[in-house]
Design an enzyme around this catalytic site. Structure first.
Site, PDB file in Angstrom:
ATOM      1  N   HIS A 153     -82.777  -4.347  33.305  1.00  0.00           N
ATOM      2  CA  HIS A 153     -81.623  -5.554  33.087  1.00  0.00           C
ATOM      3  C   HIS A 153     -82.055  -6.620  32.384  1.00  0.00           C
ATOM      4  CE1 HIS A 153     -84.789  -6.804  36.260  1.00  0.00           C
ATOM      5  NE2 HIS A 153     -84.519  -8.042  36.017  1.00  0.00           N
ATOM      6  N   CYS A 181     -82.495   1.196  45.372  1.00  0.00           N
ATOM      7  CA  CYS A 181     -82.554   0.161  44.045  1.00  0.00           C
ATOM      8  C   CYS A 181     -81.691  -0.818  44.606  1.00  0.00           C
ATOM      9  CB  CYS A 181     -82.261   0.987  42.908  1.00  0.00           C
ATOM     10  SG  CYS A 181     -82.192  -0.021  41.419  1.00  0.00           S
ATOM     11  N   ASN A 184     -87.668  -7.949  31.072  1.00  0.00           N
ATOM     12  CA  ASN A 184     -89.256  -7.956  31.704  1.00  0.00           C
ATOM     13  C   ASN A 184     -89.345  -6.366  31.823  1.00  0.00           C
ATOM     14  OD1 ASN A 184     -89.636 -10.858  31.567  1.00  0.00           O
ATOM     15  ND2 ASN A 184     -88.534 -10.640  33.636  1.00  0.00           N
ATOM     16  N   HIS A 241     -84.991  -1.748  37.666  1.00  0.00           N
ATOM     17  CA  HIS A 241     -84.062  -1.340  37.080  1.00  0.00           C
ATOM     18  C   HIS A 241     -83.493  -2.126  36.032  1.00  0.00           C
ATOM     19  CE1 HIS A 241     -79.527   0.321  37.750  1.00  0.00           C
ATOM     20  NE2 HIS A 241     -79.430  -0.178  36.750  1.00  0.00           N
ATOM     21  N   ASP A 272     -77.005 -14.607  38.450  1.00  0.00           N
ATOM     22  CA  ASP A 272     -78.222 -14.555  39.171  1.00  0.00           C
ATOM     23  C   ASP A 272     -78.262 -15.462  40.454  1.00  0.00           C
ATOM     24  OD1 ASP A 272     -81.215 -15.146  39.993  1.00  0.00           O
ATOM     25  OD2 ASP A 272     -81.480 -13.957  37.986  1.00  0.00           O
ATOM     26  N   CYS A 314     -78.814  -0.924  41.877  1.00  0.00           N
ATOM     27  CA  CYS A 314     -77.901   0.426  42.072  1.00  0.00           C
ATOM     28  C   CYS A 314     -76.766   0.100  43.093  1.00  0.00           C
ATOM     29  CB  CYS A 314     -78.683   1.737  42.340  1.00  0.00           C
ATOM     30  SG  CYS A 314     -79.373   2.248  41.028  1.00  0.00           S
ATOM     31  N   GLY A 362     -93.512  -9.686  34.710  1.00  0.00           N
ATOM     32  CA  GLY A 362     -92.567 -10.161  35.697  1.00  0.00           C
ATOM     33  C   GLY A 362     -91.381  -9.472  36.245  1.00  0.00           C
ATOM     34  N   THR A 380     -89.265  -7.717  38.719  1.00  0.00           N
ATOM     35  CA  THR A 380     -89.237  -7.615  40.121  1.00  0.00           C
ATOM     36  C   THR A 380     -88.457  -6.731  40.674  1.00  0.00           C
ATOM     37  OG1 THR A 380     -87.606  -9.430  40.362  1.00  0.00           O
ATOM     38  CG2 THR A 380     -89.965 -10.015  40.308  1.00  0.00           C
TER      39      THR A 380
END
Length: 111
Positions: free
Chosen positions: A98, A3, A85, A96, A29, A6, A91, A93
């Site tokens: 978030h 992940c 999302n 995990h 981001d 992670c 959407g 992607t």
């Protein structure tokens, strides 16, 4: 575990941290859609929002409180969006949970 988030939480992949405590990590981001675009990730791996349970209520509350503090810290408290999302068709992607804290410009209507 393979992940991405992670690995970021574990420090295996670098990130530009905005906030961290024992429960969550917030980082900028890498492909921002606004001047402020921070991802807030629980350190506990949860694939997506529909896997949340009542046992996660305090964690989600903490995420939103930290988001509000970050919005103040980054000067967008007067207008920001928090979004998540759930699933590929929405959407998502990275599998995990978030939350995106987005602000710093006029945000358009959501479809």
């Amino acid at each position: 575990m393979d992940c991405l988030f992670c690995k970021i939480v574990a420090g295996e992949i670098p990130s530009k941290k905005a906030y961290e405590d024992d429960q969550i990590l917030a980082f900028h981001d890498i492909a921002p859609i606004a001047p402020v675009h921070i991802l807030i990730v629980p350190k506990k791996h949860i694939n997506r929002a529909n896997e949340l349970t009542e046992a996660d209520a305090a964690l989600v509350g903490h995420i939103f409180a930290v988001a509000a503090n970050l919005a103040r810290e980054y000067g967008v408290a007067d207008g920001f969006r928090i979004l998540t999302n759930n699933g590929e068709s929405a959407g998502q992607t990275v599998s995990h949970l978030h939350f995106h804290l987005i602000g710093g410009r006029k945000l358009g209507e959501m479809a």
